[in-house]
Design a protein around this motif. Structure first.
Motif, PDB file in Angstrom:
ATOM      1  N   TRP A  43       0.832  -1.146   0.263  1.00 31.10           N
ATOM      2  CA  TRP A  43       0.058  -0.398  -0.594  1.00 31.10           C
ATOM      3  C   TRP A  43       0.716   1.251  -0.078  1.00 31.10           C
ATOM      4  N   ALA A  44       2.058   1.635   0.374  1.00 30.28           N
ATOM      5  CA  ALA A  44       2.863   2.310   0.139  1.00 30.28           C
ATOM      6  C   ALA A  44       3.792   2.504  -0.445  1.00 30.28           C
ATOM      7  N   GLU A  45       4.359   3.939  -0.783  1.00 25.84           N
ATOM      8  CA  GLU A  45       5.350   4.624  -1.788  1.00 25.84           C
ATOM      9  C   GLU A  45       6.414   3.343  -2.526  1.00 25.84           C
ATOM     10  N   ALA A  46       7.021   3.157  -1.571  1.00 27.66           N
ATOM     11  CA  ALA A  46       7.572   1.904  -0.947  1.00 27.66           C
ATOM     12  C   ALA A  46       7.475   1.474   0.244  1.00 27.66           C
ATOM     13  N   SER A  47       8.715   0.271   0.553  1.00 32.26           N
ATOM     14  CA  SER A  47       9.032  -0.622   0.997  1.00 32.26           C
ATOM     15  C   SER A  47      10.225  -1.345   1.436  1.00 32.26           C
ATOM     16  N   HIS A  48      10.272  -2.517   2.689  1.00 32.65           N
ATOM     17  CA  HIS A  48      11.852  -2.821   2.687  1.00 32.65           C
ATOM     18  C   HIS A  48      11.672  -4.564   2.652  1.00 32.65           C
ATOM     19  N   THR A  49      12.051  -5.333   1.651  1.00 31.91           N
ATOM     20  CA  THR A  49      11.427  -6.541   1.517  1.00 31.91           C
ATOM     21  C   THR A  49      12.567  -7.483   1.338  1.00 31.91           C
ATOM     22  N   ASP A  50      11.958  -9.002   0.738  1.00 35.97           N
ATOM     23  CA  ASP A  50      12.945  -9.500   1.029  1.00 35.97           C
ATOM     24  C   ASP A  50      12.897 -10.445  -0.418  1.00 35.97           C
ATOM     25  N   SER A  51      11.856  -9.639  -1.145  1.00 31.52           N
ATOM     26  CA  SER A  51      11.410 -10.060  -2.287  1.00 31.52           C
ATOM     27  C   SER A  51      12.568 -10.525  -3.696  1.00 31.52           C
ATOM     28  N   PHE A  52      13.667  -9.878  -3.195  1.00 31.64           N
ATOM     29  CA  PHE A  52      15.047 -10.247  -4.628  1.00 31.64           C
ATOM     30  C   PHE A  52      15.842 -11.768  -3.866  1.00 31.64           C
ATOM     31  N   GLY A  53      15.997 -11.514  -2.243  1.00 34.36           N
ATOM     32  CA  GLY A  53      16.741 -12.694  -1.388  1.00 34.36           C
ATOM     33  C   GLY A  53      17.568 -11.577  -0.819  1.00 34.36           C
ATOM     34  N   PRO A  54      18.130 -11.087  -0.428  1.00 31.37           N
ATOM     35  CA  PRO A  54      18.706 -10.245   0.216  1.00 31.37           C
ATOM     36  C   PRO A  54      17.276  -9.235   0.823  1.00 31.37           C
ATOM     37  N   LEU A  55      17.469  -8.934   1.644  1.00 32.43           N
ATOM     38  CA  LEU A  55      17.130  -7.482   2.306  1.00 32.43           C
ATOM     39  C   LEU A  55      17.843  -6.107   1.625  1.00 32.43           C
ATOM     40  N   THR A  56      16.541  -5.673   1.263  1.00 35.73           N
ATOM     41  CA  THR A  56      16.685  -4.054  -0.089  1.00 35.73           C
ATOM     42  C   THR A  56      15.768  -3.641   0.239  1.00 35.73           C
ATOM     43  N   SER A  57      15.550  -2.519  -0.644  1.00 34.85           N
ATOM     44  CA  SER A  57      14.227  -1.143  -0.540  1.00 34.85           C
ATOM     45  C   SER A  57      13.829  -1.224  -2.737  1.00 34.85           C
ATOM     46  N   LEU A  58      12.494  -1.481  -2.695  1.00 37.24           N
ATOM     47  CA  LEU A  58      11.510  -1.159  -3.040  1.00 37.24           C
ATOM     48  C   LEU A  58      11.223   0.042  -3.791  1.00 37.24           C
ATOM     49  N   ALA A  59      11.799   0.636  -4.543  1.00 37.63           N
ATOM     50  CA  ALA A  59      10.975   1.889  -4.757  1.00 37.63           C
ATOM     51  C   ALA A  59       9.778   1.654  -5.508  1.00 37.63           C
ATOM     52  N   ASP A  60       8.724   1.114  -5.078  1.00 37.26           N
ATOM     53  CA  ASP A  60       7.767   1.109  -5.705  1.00 37.26           C
ATOM     54  C   ASP A  60       6.704   0.439  -5.392  1.00 37.26           C
ATOM     55  N   GLY A  61       5.085   0.745  -5.084  1.00 35.83           N
ATOM     56  CA  GLY A  61       4.382   0.526  -4.523  1.00 35.83           C
ATOM     57  C   GLY A  61       2.396   1.123  -4.458  1.00 35.83           C
ATOM     58  N   LEU A  62       1.876   0.736  -4.660  1.00 40.35           N
ATOM     59  CA  LEU A  62       0.718   1.156  -4.759  1.00 40.35           C
ATOM     60  C   LEU A  62       0.180   3.195  -4.613  1.00 40.35           C
ATOM     61  N   GLY A  63       1.013   3.212  -3.854  1.00 34.67           N
ATOM     62  CA  GLY A  63       1.069   4.820  -3.139  1.00 34.67           C
ATOM     63  C   GLY A  63       0.156   5.638  -2.527  1.00 34.67           C
ATOM     64  N   LEU A  64      -0.311   4.353  -1.892  1.00 34.24           N
ATOM     65  CA  LEU A  64      -1.749   4.921  -1.198  1.00 34.24           C
ATOM     66  C   LEU A  64      -1.622   5.378   0.350  1.00 34.24           C
ATOM     67  N   LEU A  65      -0.589   5.500   0.616  1.00 33.02           N
ATOM     68  CA  LEU A  65      -0.465   5.939   2.043  1.00 33.02           C
ATOM     69  C   LEU A  65       1.464   6.243   2.028  1.00 33.02           C
ATOM     70  N   PRO A  66       1.842   7.216   1.883  1.00 31.69           N
ATOM     71  CA  PRO A  66       3.243   7.914   2.065  1.00 31.69           C
ATOM     72  C   PRO A  66       4.049   7.566   2.975  1.00 31.69           C
ATOM     73  N   GLY A  67       4.629   7.777   2.036  1.00 31.10           N
ATOM     74  CA  GLY A  67       5.969   7.048   2.768  1.00 31.10           C
ATOM     75  C   GLY A  67       6.362   5.237   2.895  1.00 31.10           C
ATOM     76  N   SER A  68       6.900   4.720   3.562  1.00 31.04           N
ATOM     77  CA  SER A  68       7.958   3.853   3.373  1.00 31.04           C
ATOM     78  C   SER A  68       7.119   3.200   4.150  1.00 31.04           C
ATOM     79  N   VAL A  69       7.390   1.731   4.405  1.00 22.94           N
ATOM     80  CA  VAL A  69       6.411   0.938   5.264  1.00 22.94           C
ATOM     81  C   VAL A  69       7.784  -1.012   5.220  1.00 22.94           C
ATOM     82  N   CYS A  70       8.275  -0.944   7.094  1.00 24.17           N
ATOM     83  CA  CYS A  70       8.874  -2.214   7.036  1.00 24.17           C
ATOM     84  C   CYS A  70       8.214  -3.289   7.914  1.00 24.17           C
ATOM     85  N   PRO A  71       8.115  -4.804   7.963  1.00 18.97           N
ATOM     86  CA  PRO A  71       7.403  -5.173   8.697  1.00 18.97           C
ATOM     87  C   PRO A  71       8.253  -6.174   9.129  1.00 18.97           C
ATOM     88  N   HIS A  72       7.946  -7.078  10.103  1.00 19.95           N
ATOM     89  CA  HIS A  72       8.906  -7.987  11.247  1.00 19.95           C
ATOM     90  C   HIS A  72       9.920  -7.200  11.737  1.00 19.95           C
TER      91      HIS A  72
END
Length: 246
Positions: free
Chosen positions: A136-165
């Motif tokens: 839902w955010a503009e960007a997020s902290h993800t392991d989508s590509f294996g190692p933890l990294t920044s994903l500057a992509d999202g739906l942008g409904l929530l300003p800023g970034s999100v980090c789960p776990h």
């Protein structure tokens, strides 16, 4: 009085997929716009894993106050018009965990990203855990590509970034703090497991926890000189409903 529905979304650090007590899901349903909400589960991030779907139906199908459904995109059966009507009829859209990048790609191919924006603008409560929070955010902290990294992509409904776990996966906290400090990710929200955060029109309106001490944190860069400022927001502890509660 305005006829515009408030736009709401919830980030979950738990729920039916990780917790047995159902407290965060109870809290979520308390914010649905109707006493008997239609709740649609989107397991896209897990590749529509059957076991995940079964777990959702087991948790929500037994609730008398809920009309549950599941939207599968890997074996899609709905045409565009029917898909739009189906999603716009939902009171709550609940997105499961998995791969954030894959989730976004699949949604965009099927036009689900646009439909969820439309549903959000019409008052559907959007929510999810892990990838289902990131999206839902503009960007997020993800392991989508294996190692933890920044994903500057999202739906942008929530300003800023999100980090789960934020507290439960090795490296999450230092990696997210570093990304925010460097500007790789904008300021954002970090959720420890067991918490939930509700946003109305992009602003935090409530934070809760089912585990005393678990935190929802606001993480922002410090200027000048680098570094980050991490601030835990007040969280209300959610408790089991009294006996006899539906």
């Amino acid at each position: 009085m305005s006829d515009v529905a408030p736009r709401r979304l919830a980030l979950l650090g738990g729920g039916f997929s990780t917790d047995e007590d159902g407290l965060l899901d109870d809290w979520l349903l308390d914010h649905a716009r109707t006493p008997r909400p239609k709740v649609c589960f989107l397991p896209t991030a897990s590749g529509d894993a059957p076991a995940y779907t079964e777990r959702f139906l087991a948790a929500f199908g037994t609730r008398r106050s809920v009309v549950p459904s599941v939207l599968s995109l890997f074996q899609r059966t709905l045409d565009d018009a029917t898909l739009r009507a189906f999603l716009l009829a939902q009171d709550v859209v609940y997105v499961g965990g998995g791969n954030t990048a894959n989730l976004l790609a699949v949604w965009r191919v099927h036009g689900v990203d646009r439909l969820l924006r439309e549903a959000y603008d019409r008052g559907t409560l959007l929510c999810g855990i892990s990838a289902g929070a990131n999206c839902w955010a503009e960007a997020s902290h993800t392991d989508s590509f294996g190692p933890l990294t920044s994903l500057a992509d999202g739906l942008g409904l929530l300003p800023g970034s999100v980090c789960p776990h934020y507290d439960s996966e090795p490296g999450r906290r230092p990696s997210y703090r570093s990304a925010v400090a460097s500007g790789a990710l904008p300021a954002g929200w970090a959720l420890e497991d067991g918490t939930g955060a509700l946003f109305t029109d992009g602003a935090l309106t409530e934070a809760v926890t089912r585990a005393v001490g678990a935190r929802v944190c606001r993480v922002e860069p410090v200027e000048p000189g680098g570094g980050v400022r991490e601030r835990a927001v007040p969280c209300r502890v959610v408790r089991p409903a009294p006996r006899g509660h539906p």
